[in-house]
Write an enzyme that holds these catalytic residues in place. Structure first.
Site, PDB file in Angstrom:
ATOM      1  N   GLU A  96     -39.645 -13.878  -1.218  1.00 46.81           N
ATOM      2  CA  GLU A  96     -39.229 -14.800  -2.293  1.00 46.81           C
ATOM      3  C   GLU A  96     -40.363 -15.807  -2.443  1.00 46.81           C
ATOM      4  O   GLU A  96     -40.513 -16.702  -1.614  1.00 46.81           O
ATOM      5  CB  GLU A  96     -37.926 -15.520  -1.913  1.00 46.81           C
ATOM      6  N   CYS A 127     -39.003 -23.604  -6.454  1.00 45.98           N
ATOM      7  CA  CYS A 127     -39.675 -22.414  -6.990  1.00 45.98           C
ATOM      8  C   CYS A 127     -39.301 -22.191  -8.442  1.00 45.98           C
ATOM      9  O   CYS A 127     -40.113 -21.742  -9.243  1.00 45.98           O
ATOM     10  CB  CYS A 127     -39.323 -21.201  -6.145  1.00 45.98           C
TER      11      CYS A 127
HETATM   12  P1  NAD Z   1     -46.109 -21.333   2.861  1.00 48.71           P
HETATM   13  O1  NAD Z   1     -46.348 -19.942   2.428  1.00 48.71           O
HETATM   14  O2  NAD Z   1     -47.273 -22.197   3.159  1.00 48.71           O
HETATM   15  O3  NAD Z   1     -45.208 -21.367   4.187  1.00 48.71           O
HETATM   16  C1  NAD Z   1     -43.911 -20.810   4.237  1.00 48.71           C
HETATM   17  C2  NAD Z   1     -43.553 -20.490   5.682  1.00 48.71           C
HETATM   18  O4  NAD Z   1     -44.416 -19.468   6.158  1.00 48.71           O
HETATM   19  C3  NAD Z   1     -43.687 -21.643   6.663  1.00 48.71           C
HETATM   20  O5  NAD Z   1     -42.585 -21.631   7.526  1.00 48.71           O
HETATM   21  C4  NAD Z   1     -44.963 -21.304   7.427  1.00 48.71           C
HETATM   22  O6  NAD Z   1     -45.008 -21.811   8.737  1.00 48.71           O
HETATM   23  C5  NAD Z   1     -44.890 -19.800   7.458  1.00 48.71           C
HETATM   24  N1  NAD Z   1     -46.164 -19.083   7.639  1.00 48.71           N
HETATM   25  C6  NAD Z   1     -47.426 -19.512   7.365  1.00 48.71           C
HETATM   26  N2  NAD Z   1     -48.322 -18.530   7.633  1.00 48.71           N
HETATM   27  C7  NAD Z   1     -47.603 -17.476   8.088  1.00 48.71           C
HETATM   28  C8  NAD Z   1     -47.950 -16.149   8.502  1.00 48.71           C
HETATM   29  N3  NAD Z   1     -49.203 -15.716   8.509  1.00 48.71           N
HETATM   30  N4  NAD Z   1     -46.961 -15.317   8.879  1.00 48.71           N
HETATM   31  C9  NAD Z   1     -45.672 -15.712   8.859  1.00 48.71           C
HETATM   32  N5  NAD Z   1     -45.286 -16.954   8.477  1.00 48.71           N
HETATM   33  C10 NAD Z   1     -46.239 -17.819   8.096  1.00 48.71           C
HETATM   34  O7  NAD Z   1     -45.185 -21.977   1.733  1.00 48.71           O
HETATM   35  P2  NAD Z   1     -44.691 -23.478   1.610  1.00 48.71           P
HETATM   36  O8  NAD Z   1     -45.827 -24.338   1.183  1.00 48.71           O
HETATM   37  O9  NAD Z   1     -43.921 -23.859   2.819  1.00 48.71           O
HETATM   38  O10 NAD Z   1     -43.626 -23.356   0.426  1.00 48.71           O
HETATM   39  C11 NAD Z   1     -43.944 -23.515  -0.917  1.00 48.71           C
HETATM   40  C12 NAD Z   1     -43.938 -22.181  -1.612  1.00 48.71           C
HETATM   41  O11 NAD Z   1     -42.674 -21.547  -1.436  1.00 48.71           O
HETATM   42  C13 NAD Z   1     -44.124 -22.292  -3.115  1.00 48.71           C
HETATM   43  O12 NAD Z   1     -45.044 -21.317  -3.556  1.00 48.71           O
HETATM   44  C14 NAD Z   1     -42.736 -21.996  -3.668  1.00 48.71           C
HETATM   45  O13 NAD Z   1     -42.727 -21.498  -4.976  1.00 48.71           O
HETATM   46  C15 NAD Z   1     -42.228 -21.013  -2.671  1.00 48.71           C
HETATM   47  N6  NAD Z   1     -40.768 -20.953  -2.712  1.00 48.71           N
HETATM   48  C16 NAD Z   1     -40.187 -19.838  -3.228  1.00 48.71           C
HETATM   49  C17 NAD Z   1     -38.808 -19.765  -3.326  1.00 48.71           C
HETATM   50  C18 NAD Z   1     -38.114 -18.556  -3.904  1.00 48.71           C
HETATM   51  O14 NAD Z   1     -36.912 -18.407  -3.716  1.00 48.71           O
HETATM   52  N7  NAD Z   1     -38.807 -17.687  -4.614  1.00 48.71           N
HETATM   53  C19 NAD Z   1     -38.026 -20.839  -2.890  1.00 48.71           C
HETATM   54  C20 NAD Z   1     -38.669 -21.962  -2.375  1.00 48.71           C
HETATM   55  C21 NAD Z   1     -40.053 -22.010  -2.283  1.00 48.71           C
END
Ligand code: NAD
Length: 492
Positions: A246, A280
């Site tokens: 997502e 998002c």
């Molecule tokens: P991010 O991708 O930086 O981090 C998300 C999570 O992934 C964190 O818990 C982080 O620790 C973890 N992570 C980082 N590197 C990883 C790896 N290599 N392997 C596994 N996990 C890892 O995102 P963010 O900045 O926390 O969130 C913002 C983003 O989330 C925006 O792009 C937003 O649009 C998206 N988002 C999407 C939805 C949806 O339902 N589509 C909902 C909310 C947020």
């Protein structure tokens, strides 16, 4: 022992074990919290324990699991104060933190209804060979991982975990390292539900912790950015485990000439700036029919100017701080880029530093396709408004994006809006309102393009995706013999 060097092997072992992480407070900007990120070994151990406990969890049956999840919902209601307080500190906003906690119990009720309806195994008879009957059982993945982002820390940690648990899986959750405080009271609540605590673990950690989880689970539910989602998807594919991704969005809104302008402005403003745009499904591009464009922009500016920031006091306005300081840099960069390339900024237009970082709703016109704000996810309260002359042009501009999460269409009738919506490459279309996926979870949807991958997390599919199907086929007649496949009898 001063003077003695720590052996390299010991340092490496420690890195695999755990890491200290400093956490910034979004209201003050101070790093006032620290936690230890779980290392690879810690994750392996936790996952092993979860796999062992999952066997009894599955064996205890759906009704028992439902009663335990309902007890969890009650426990959250009973202990909501501490959970809300931690979420408020994590995010710097109160109303949405209360909402995040209070929607959990009704959410459990919804999944329970869906699970009960999906209980019966499917069965039937072959049409080609009517003497063969079949039944199909649902076998849950034993261990599901949930990796969540910082914008709705609790909601996005439990949204996938609850249906996975009801399905019979054990679950490991890793919240974002940007908003980790709420995990402490959440763990306390889980501990009050004895049957749940062995199959639901919340670990503290960062990206490396997330990577370790992806290697241990049978299915991973990841919510976050496209670059991380791609890494998670690739790692899961390498392991042949399932990834539900997502990811980000750049949601368009289209306002047709015959739409109710007042309604469209009200809905789009809310859908664009709620949670300071850190959602998002935020509206990030607004396409308005030229005959109503001036009126729309005028009303939008007037309404945007009335929005207040919740600083210096948390109760003092509508919008909380930008939770993650790097996100504030992205928003500032997009505003500067648009300004430098000739856009007009009507309101807001800057990141305000009050210890934490805030951004007022920023209405922007005079946009061109080469501006970052038109193509890159903003995740902030920016409202770029563009005029269109024909609906085909609006559809083309709305689809001109690498994202395809959701969209909104405003028209005189729902039918007309739906006709336009059918041409939009996005999984969820709000009709005569904006960002409705944040308010209702029943309607199934799949992301288009880079906004995600896998079965819908909403509606019945949000539960059914945690099962593999196993079919049982019974031949009620004589078995076929190999002689029936003898090539000597085969004639065209
Ligand atoms: P991010 O991708 O930086 O981090 C998300 C999570 O992934 C964190 O818990 C982080 O620790 C973890 N992570 C980082 N590197 C990883 C790896 N290599 N392997 C596994 N996990 C890892 O995102 P963010 O900045 O926390 O969130 C913002 C983003 O989330 C925006 O792009 C937003 O649009 C998206 N988002 C999407 C939805 C949806 O339902 N589509 C909902 C909310 C947020």
């Amino acid at each position: 022992m001063t003077g003695q060097k720590t052996p390299v092997k010991e340092i490496q072992a420690r890195e695999i074990q755990a890491r200290e992480i400093q956490v910034r407070n979004p209201r003050t900007g101070l790093r006032d919290y620290q936690f230890t990120a779980t290392g690879k070994t810690g994750i392996q151990q936790a996952c092993q324990q979860l796999r062992t406990a999952q066997k009894n969890w599955l064996a205890c049956g759906l009704d028992k699991r439902i009663s335990i999840l309902l007890a969890f919902g009650e426990a959250i209601k009973d202990d909501r104060k501490e959970l809300i307080e931690a979420l408020v500190t994590d995010t710097g906003r109160q109303g949405l933190s209360i909402m995040e906690v209070d929607i959990i119990a009704p959410g459990i009720d919804r999944w329970v209804r869906i699970a009960k309806e999906a209980r019966a195994p499917a069965q039937g008879r072959s049409t080609a060979l009517p003497f063969i009957t079949y039944s199909i059982e649902k076998r849950p993945y034993a261990l599901v991982g949930v990796i969540s982002p910082w914008n709705f820390p609790l909601t996005l940690s439990l949204i996938d975990a609850i249906p996975a648990l009801i399905a019979g899986a054990a679950v490991i959750i890793k919240p974002s390292e940007i908003t980790p405080r709420f995990a402490v009271p959440l763990r306390k609540i889980i501990a009050t539900v004895p049957e749940l605590r062995s199959v639901l673990t919340v670990v503290d950690g960062d990206g490396k912790t997330g990577q370790a989880i992806v290697d241990q689970v049978d299915a991973i539910c990841f919510t976050g950015s496209v670059p991380t989602g791609r890494m998670v998807g690739e790692q899961a594919a390498h392991n042949f485990s399932v990834a539900f991704l997502e990811l980000g969005g750049k949601d368009p809104a289209i306002v047709l000439e015959n739409a109710d302008v007042e309604r469209a402005v009200t809905a789009i403003l809310r859908g664009s700036i709620v949670n300071s745009g850190q959602a998002c499904q935020s509206i990030e591009r607004i396409y308005v029919a030229r005959p109503i464009y001036d009126k729309f922009v005028e009303k939008l500016i007037a309404k945007a100017k009335k929005i207040r920031l919740n600083t210096p006091h948390i109760h003092s306005g509508h919008l909380g701080p930008i939770i993650f300081e790097k996100q504030a840099n992205i928003i500032a960069e997009q505003i500067k880029d648009a300004r430098d390339k000739g856009a007009t900024i009507h309101t807001g237009g800057q990141i305000e530093n009050h210890g934490g970082l805030w951004c007022a709703p920023t209405v922007i016109t005079g946009l061109t396709g080469d501006m970052l704000i038109m193509s890159e996810e903003t995740f902030g309260p920016l409202l770029p408004v563009i005029a269109f002359d024909h609906v085909d042009e609006a559809v083309t501009m709305a689809n001109d994006s690498k994202f395809g999460l959701s969209a909104s269409i405003f028209a005189a009738t729902a039918q007309e809006a739906i006709e336009v919506g059918c041409r939009i490459e996005a999984g969820a279309i709000s009709i005569n309102d904006a960002a409705l996926t944040s308010l209702m979870y029943e309607a199934e949807k799949n992301s288009f393009k880079l906004s995600g991958l896998g079965a819908s997390r909403m509606g019945p599919s949000g539960y059914l995706r945690f099962f593999r199907k196993q079919s049982f086929m019974t031949n009620e007649a004589e078995v076929f013999t190999i002689d029936q496949f003898d090539e000597t009898h085969s004639t065209p």
